[in-house]
Write a protein that holds these residues in place. Structure first.
Motif, mmCIF file in Angstrom:
data_model
loop_
_atom_site.group_PDB
_atom_site.id
_atom_site.type_symbol
_atom_site.label_atom_id
_atom_site.label_comp_id
_atom_site.label_asym_id
_atom_site.label_seq_id
_atom_site.Cartn_x
_atom_site.Cartn_y
_atom_site.Cartn_z
ATOM 1 N N THR A 43 35.788 12.721 -18.348
ATOM 2 C CA THR A 43 34.614 13.395 -18.911
ATOM 3 C C THR A 43 33.295 12.805 -18.424
ATOM 4 O OG1 THR A 43 34.768 12.017 -20.898
ATOM 5 C CG2 THR A 43 35.829 14.171 -20.976
ATOM 6 N N LYS A 44 33.335 11.779 -17.587
ATOM 7 C CA LYS A 44 32.102 11.228 -17.022
ATOM 8 C C LYS A 44 31.441 12.216 -16.067
ATOM 9 C CE LYS A 44 33.202 6.349 -17.465
ATOM 10 N NZ LYS A 44 33.750 5.161 -16.802
ATOM 11 N N GLU A 45 32.210 13.223 -15.648
ATOM 12 C CA GLU A 45 31.689 14.214 -14.705
ATOM 13 C C GLU A 45 30.769 15.233 -15.380
ATOM 14 O OE1 GLU A 45 35.209 15.896 -12.977
ATOM 15 O OE2 GLU A 45 36.003 13.920 -12.486
ATOM 16 N N GLY A 46 30.604 15.168 -16.686
ATOM 17 C CA GLY A 46 29.773 16.140 -17.409
ATOM 18 C C GLY A 46 30.645 17.143 -18.139
ATOM 19 N N GLN A 47 30.310 18.436 -18.032
ATOM 20 C CA GLN A 47 31.130 19.482 -18.646
ATOM 21 C C GLN A 47 32.561 19.375 -18.121
ATOM 22 O OE1 GLN A 47 29.220 21.092 -21.414
ATOM 23 N NE2 GLN A 47 30.327 22.819 -20.621
ATOM 24 N N VAL A 48 33.512 19.453 -19.011
ATOM 25 C CA VAL A 48 34.903 19.339 -18.572
ATOM 26 C C VAL A 48 35.725 20.458 -19.202
ATOM 27 C CG1 VAL A 48 35.509 17.670 -20.383
ATOM 28 C CG2 VAL A 48 36.851 17.741 -18.291
ATOM 29 N N SER A 49 36.527 21.121 -18.366
ATOM 30 C CA SER A 49 37.336 22.241 -18.855
ATOM 31 C C SER A 49 38.694 21.732 -19.333
ATOM 32 C CB SER A 49 37.539 23.282 -17.751
ATOM 33 O OG SER A 49 38.395 22.769 -16.749
ATOM 34 N N LEU A 50 39.336 22.531 -20.162
ATOM 35 C CA LEU A 50 40.673 22.191 -20.654
ATOM 36 C C LEU A 50 41.663 22.108 -19.496
ATOM 37 C CD1 LEU A 50 42.441 21.639 -23.115
ATOM 38 C CD2 LEU A 50 42.764 24.089 -23.345
ATOM 39 N N ASP A 51 41.543 23.033 -18.536
ATOM 40 C CA ASP A 51 42.395 22.985 -17.338
ATOM 41 C C ASP A 51 42.288 21.646 -16.636
ATOM 42 O OD1 ASP A 51 43.907 25.265 -17.118
ATOM 43 O OD2 ASP A 51 42.390 26.410 -16.015
ATOM 44 N N ARG A 52 41.069 21.140 -16.512
ATOM 45 C CA ARG A 52 40.823 19.863 -15.819
ATOM 46 C C ARG A 52 41.486 18.705 -16.555
ATOM 47 N NH1 ARG A 52 40.646 15.854 -13.472
ATOM 48 N NH2 ARG A 52 38.903 14.611 -12.754
ATOM 49 N N VAL A 53 41.351 18.685 -17.882
ATOM 50 C CA VAL A 53 41.919 17.584 -18.666
ATOM 51 C C VAL A 53 43.445 17.638 -18.656
ATOM 52 C CG1 VAL A 53 42.038 16.523 -20.952
ATOM 53 C CG2 VAL A 53 39.868 17.411 -20.126
ATOM 54 N N VAL A 54 44.009 18.805 -18.970
ATOM 55 C CA VAL A 54 45.470 18.931 -19.005
ATOM 56 C C VAL A 54 46.053 18.696 -17.615
ATOM 57 C CG1 VAL A 54 47.381 20.538 -19.405
ATOM 58 C CG2 VAL A 54 45.513 20.415 -21.040
ATOM 59 N N GLY A 55 45.384 19.212 -16.586
ATOM 60 C CA GLY A 55 45.857 19.029 -15.211
ATOM 61 C C GLY A 55 45.918 17.572 -14.801
ATOM 62 N N ALA A 56 45.014 16.758 -15.324
ATOM 63 C CA ALA A 56 44.984 15.333 -14.978
ATOM 64 C C ALA A 56 46.210 14.593 -15.502
ATOM 65 C CB ALA A 56 43.717 14.692 -15.532
ATOM 66 N N PHE A 57 46.875 15.169 -16.517
ATOM 67 C CA PHE A 57 48.037 14.515 -17.119
ATOM 68 C C PHE A 57 49.352 15.216 -16.771
ATOM 69 C CE2 PHE A 57 44.502 13.150 -19.760
ATOM 70 C CZ PHE A 57 44.750 11.799 -19.883
ATOM 71 N N GLU A 58 49.271 16.236 -15.920
ATOM 72 C CA GLU A 58 50.446 17.065 -15.662
ATOM 73 C C GLU A 58 51.635 16.264 -15.130
ATOM 74 O OE1 GLU A 58 50.885 21.614 -14.484
ATOM 75 O OE2 GLU A 58 49.823 20.423 -13.001
ATOM 76 N N LYS A 59 51.357 15.262 -14.290
ATOM 77 C CA LYS A 59 52.454 14.494 -13.681
ATOM 78 C C LYS A 59 53.025 13.445 -14.626
ATOM 79 C CE LYS A 59 50.907 15.185 -8.951
ATOM 80 N NZ LYS A 59 50.323 14.563 -7.762
ATOM 81 N N THR A 60 52.387 13.223 -15.760
ATOM 82 C CA THR A 60 52.857 12.185 -16.680
ATOM 83 C C THR A 60 53.796 12.717 -17.754
ATOM 84 O OG1 THR A 60 50.906 12.405 -18.080
ATOM 85 C CG2 THR A 60 50.780 10.795 -16.308
ATOM 86 N N GLY A 61 53.997 14.021 -17.799
ATOM 87 C CA GLY A 61 54.976 14.588 -18.723
ATOM 88 C C GLY A 61 54.367 15.327 -19.898
ATOM 89 N N PHE A 62 55.214 16.101 -20.568
ATOM 90 C CA PHE A 62 54.780 16.960 -21.658
ATOM 91 C C PHE A 62 54.277 16.179 -22.867
ATOM 92 C CE2 PHE A 62 55.698 21.303 -20.468
ATOM 93 C CZ PHE A 62 56.545 21.152 -19.369
ATOM 94 N N ALA A 63 54.906 15.050 -23.167
ATOM 95 C CA ALA A 63 54.484 14.268 -24.336
ATOM 96 C C ALA A 63 53.038 13.818 -24.176
ATOM 97 C CB ALA A 63 55.400 13.066 -24.537
ATOM 98 N N THR A 64 52.685 13.356 -22.984
ATOM 99 C CA THR A 64 51.312 12.925 -22.718
ATOM 100 C C THR A 64 50.350 14.092 -22.847
ATOM 101 O OG1 THR A 64 52.198 11.298 -21.167
ATOM 102 C CG2 THR A 64 49.844 11.693 -21.082
ATOM 103 N N MET A 65 50.739 15.249 -22.303
ATOM 104 C CA MET A 65 49.864 16.421 -22.373
ATOM 105 C C MET A 65 49.660 16.886 -23.812
ATOM 106 S SD MET A 65 50.658 18.754 -19.031
ATOM 107 C CE MET A 65 52.423 18.590 -19.009
ATOM 108 N N LEU A 66 50.666 16.698 -24.663
ATOM 109 C CA LEU A 66 50.514 17.064 -26.074
ATOM 110 C C LEU A 66 49.531 16.147 -26.788
ATOM 111 C CD1 LEU A 66 54.150 17.878 -27.264
ATOM 112 C CD2 LEU A 66 52.193 19.428 -27.327
ATOM 113 N N ILE A 67 49.513 14.874 -26.402
ATOM 114 C CA ILE A 67 48.637 13.911 -27.062
ATOM 115 C C ILE A 67 47.170 14.281 -26.884
ATOM 116 C CG2 ILE A 67 47.770 11.524 -26.922
ATOM 117 C CD1 ILE A 67 50.675 10.607 -26.666
ATOM 118 N N VAL A 68 46.806 14.810 -25.710
ATOM 119 C CA VAL A 68 45.391 15.061 -25.411
ATOM 120 C C VAL A 68 44.754 16.039 -26.410
ATOM 121 C CG1 VAL A 68 43.754 15.853 -23.676
ATOM 122 C CG2 VAL A 68 45.683 14.424 -22.992
ATOM 123 N N PRO A 69 45.260 17.284 -26.582
ATOM 124 C CA PRO A 69 44.625 18.172 -27.573
ATOM 125 C C PRO A 69 44.851 17.717 -29.015
ATOM 126 C CG PRO A 69 46.566 19.233 -26.633
ATOM 127 C CD PRO A 69 46.337 17.972 -25.857
#
Length: 195
Positions: free
Chosen positions: A22-48
């Motif tokens: 989020t240091k980049e300014g406005q951040v989309s949900l796609d950007r955040v979820v995409g950053a965790f895509e390779k770490t697995g579903f459990a990690t992606m669930l934690i974010v939202p």
């Protein structure tokens, strides 16, 4: 299932990584979820789920968007998909990076505490058929969030439950999953007692 590389502090690592994105300014949900895509579903669930526990949940419809996201991620996990798909309208939702960073900073002490106190417990929860109950519960909690938008703190409680379930899957600490499933067990018991 892949997990976050920092196995000693998985939750703190996720919180820090969201802060970095989020240091980049406005951040989309796609950007955040995409950053965790390779770490697995459990990690992606934690974010939202973690986001809806913070003061960000005070933003109108934010809890509903997080709930829909949790629901979609959990559903695709249960379907054993390789990647998460989010509808375009949902993925394009964005927040100011500053607000997200402030929210993550508020979560950091709790994340550190959970990381410090997790260990392998109640591992029977991670064997089938019980293991399927965990993402199924996340799906149910996520689906309920839009309906509870007007009930104060209800979405935050559900978000905390999803966060604990996903955290337990990362750390193999079933104690946290049991604590998260307690509200669901009480609701089921109350409904069966009534009918």
């Amino acid at each position: 299932m892949t997990v976050d590389p920092d196995l000693d502090r998985p939750l703190t690592s996720i919180v820090d990584r969201v802060g970095d994105i989020t240091k980049e300014g406005q951040v989309s949900l796609d950007r955040v979820v995409g950053a965790f895509e390779k770490t697995g579903f459990a990690t992606m669930l934690i974010v939202p789920a973690a986001a809806v526990v913070t003061p960000l949940s005070g933003i109108p419809l934010f809890s509903s968007l997080c709930g829909v996201t949790i629901c979609l991620i959990a559903a695709q996990w249960l379907m054993k998909r390789d990647r998460v798909w989010l509808p375009h309208w949902l993925g394009q939702q964005s927040l100011e990076g500053d607000k997200v960073r402030v929210a993550m900073n508020k979560l950091r002490p709790a994340a550190r505490w959970l990381d410090k106190h997790s260990r392998a417990r109640a591992r029977f929860l991670f064997r089938q058929p019980l293991r399927a109950l965990l993402p199924l519960s996340c799906l149910l909690f996520g689906a309920l969030m839009p309906f509870l938008e007007l009930v104060p703190f209800s979405s935050s409680l559900l978000g905390a439950s999803v966060c604990l379930i996903a955290f337990s899957l990362l750390t193999r600490d079933g104690f946290f999953a049991l604590a998260a499933l307690l509200p669901l067990a009480i609701v089921v018991w109350a409904l069966t007692a009534l009918f």
